[in-house]
Design a protein around this motif. Structure first.
Motif, mmCIF file in Angstrom:
data_model
loop_
_atom_site.group_PDB
_atom_site.id
_atom_site.type_symbol
_atom_site.label_atom_id
_atom_site.label_comp_id
_atom_site.label_asym_id
_atom_site.label_seq_id
_atom_site.Cartn_x
_atom_site.Cartn_y
_atom_site.Cartn_z
ATOM 1 N N ASN A 170 -8.362 6.894 8.178
ATOM 2 C CA ASN A 170 -8.652 5.500 8.525
ATOM 3 C C ASN A 170 -8.183 5.237 9.950
ATOM 4 N N GLU B 105 1.585 12.059 3.156
ATOM 5 C CA GLU B 105 0.565 11.228 2.502
ATOM 6 C C GLU B 105 0.139 10.078 3.413
ATOM 7 N N TYR C 212 -3.610 9.416 5.121
ATOM 8 C CA TYR C 212 -4.313 8.137 5.040
ATOM 9 C C TYR C 212 -4.700 7.642 6.428
ATOM 10 N N ARG D 248 0.818 -1.216 0.000
ATOM 11 C CA ARG D 248 0.000 0.000 0.000
ATOM 12 C C ARG D 248 0.855 1.272 0.000
#
Length: 199
Positions: A120, A112, A116, A87
């Motif tokens: 989440n 980044e 994310y 990922r």
């Protein structure tokens, strides 16, 4: 006669120095992070932390020694997650030779990952610290640890909860490029993100 005594003395000194220097030393684990009472295995095993010695009271007076079983990190355990190294493959952070300082050109990659993780909140990340082959094994384990901890610190500063960030150092043991030149070494001096999703 003098040469024979000198030669014998030289042989004794040589034998003693080889005995001392030639012994392989047991690798030392990563430096404990305040608030934790264990460390993470330095292998491909992501089953979770292993029992360790509690931090000294002067480091964190609220920590009590842990008896048996895995050690939860802020209620979280590596064994509670499924690792996904693909990922964040494009977000690998590269370091200068013998440095653990994050270069300005690499901060966007970490940001980044932070975005994310903010989007989440049930996900976590493991940061792997890596080095090139130059330096001793022990030194490179320490340098890899400092690299993973500097990336961790950046994420914490960006607002990610510390208990969602795991670190480990592999030193020089897992090169991205097996070459023996500057181009290969530059690829091996890195911090790698592994996404951890709940089981």
């Amino acid at each position: 006669m003098k040469y024979a005594k000198l030669l014998n003395l030289l042989m004794v000194v040589l034998a003693l120095s080889l005995g001392v220097v030639g012994c392989k030393k047991k690798p030392v684990g990563p430096t404990p992070i305040p608030g934790m009472t264990g460390n993470i295995r330095g292998t491909n095993d992501t089953s979770g932390p292993i029992p360790g010695t509690a931090l000294a009271p002067d480091q964190n007076p609220n920590i009590r020694p842990v008896s048996d079983g895995p050690i939860p990190l802020g209620g979280r355990n590596l064994g509670d997650y499924i690792p996904n190294p693909e990922r964040f493959a494009a977000n690998t952070v590269y370091f200068d030779f013998d440095r653990a300082t994050i270069k300005p050109s690499e901060t966007g990659k970490i940001e980044e990952v932070a975005k994310y993780l903010q989007a989440n909140p049930t996900h976590a990340v493991q940061i792997e610290g890596h080095c090139d082959e130059r330096g001793t094994e022990q030194y490179n384990l320490s340098l890899g640890e400092r690299r993973s901890l500097s990336v961790r610190e950046y994420l914490v500063t960006a607002g990610i909860q510390p208990d969602r960030i795991f670190t480990i150092s592999y030193g020089e043991s897992r090169p991205a490029d097996p070459g023996h030149n500057e181009a290969a070494w530059a690829k091996n001096r890195r911090g790698v993100f592994v996404l951890l999703t709940p089981k």
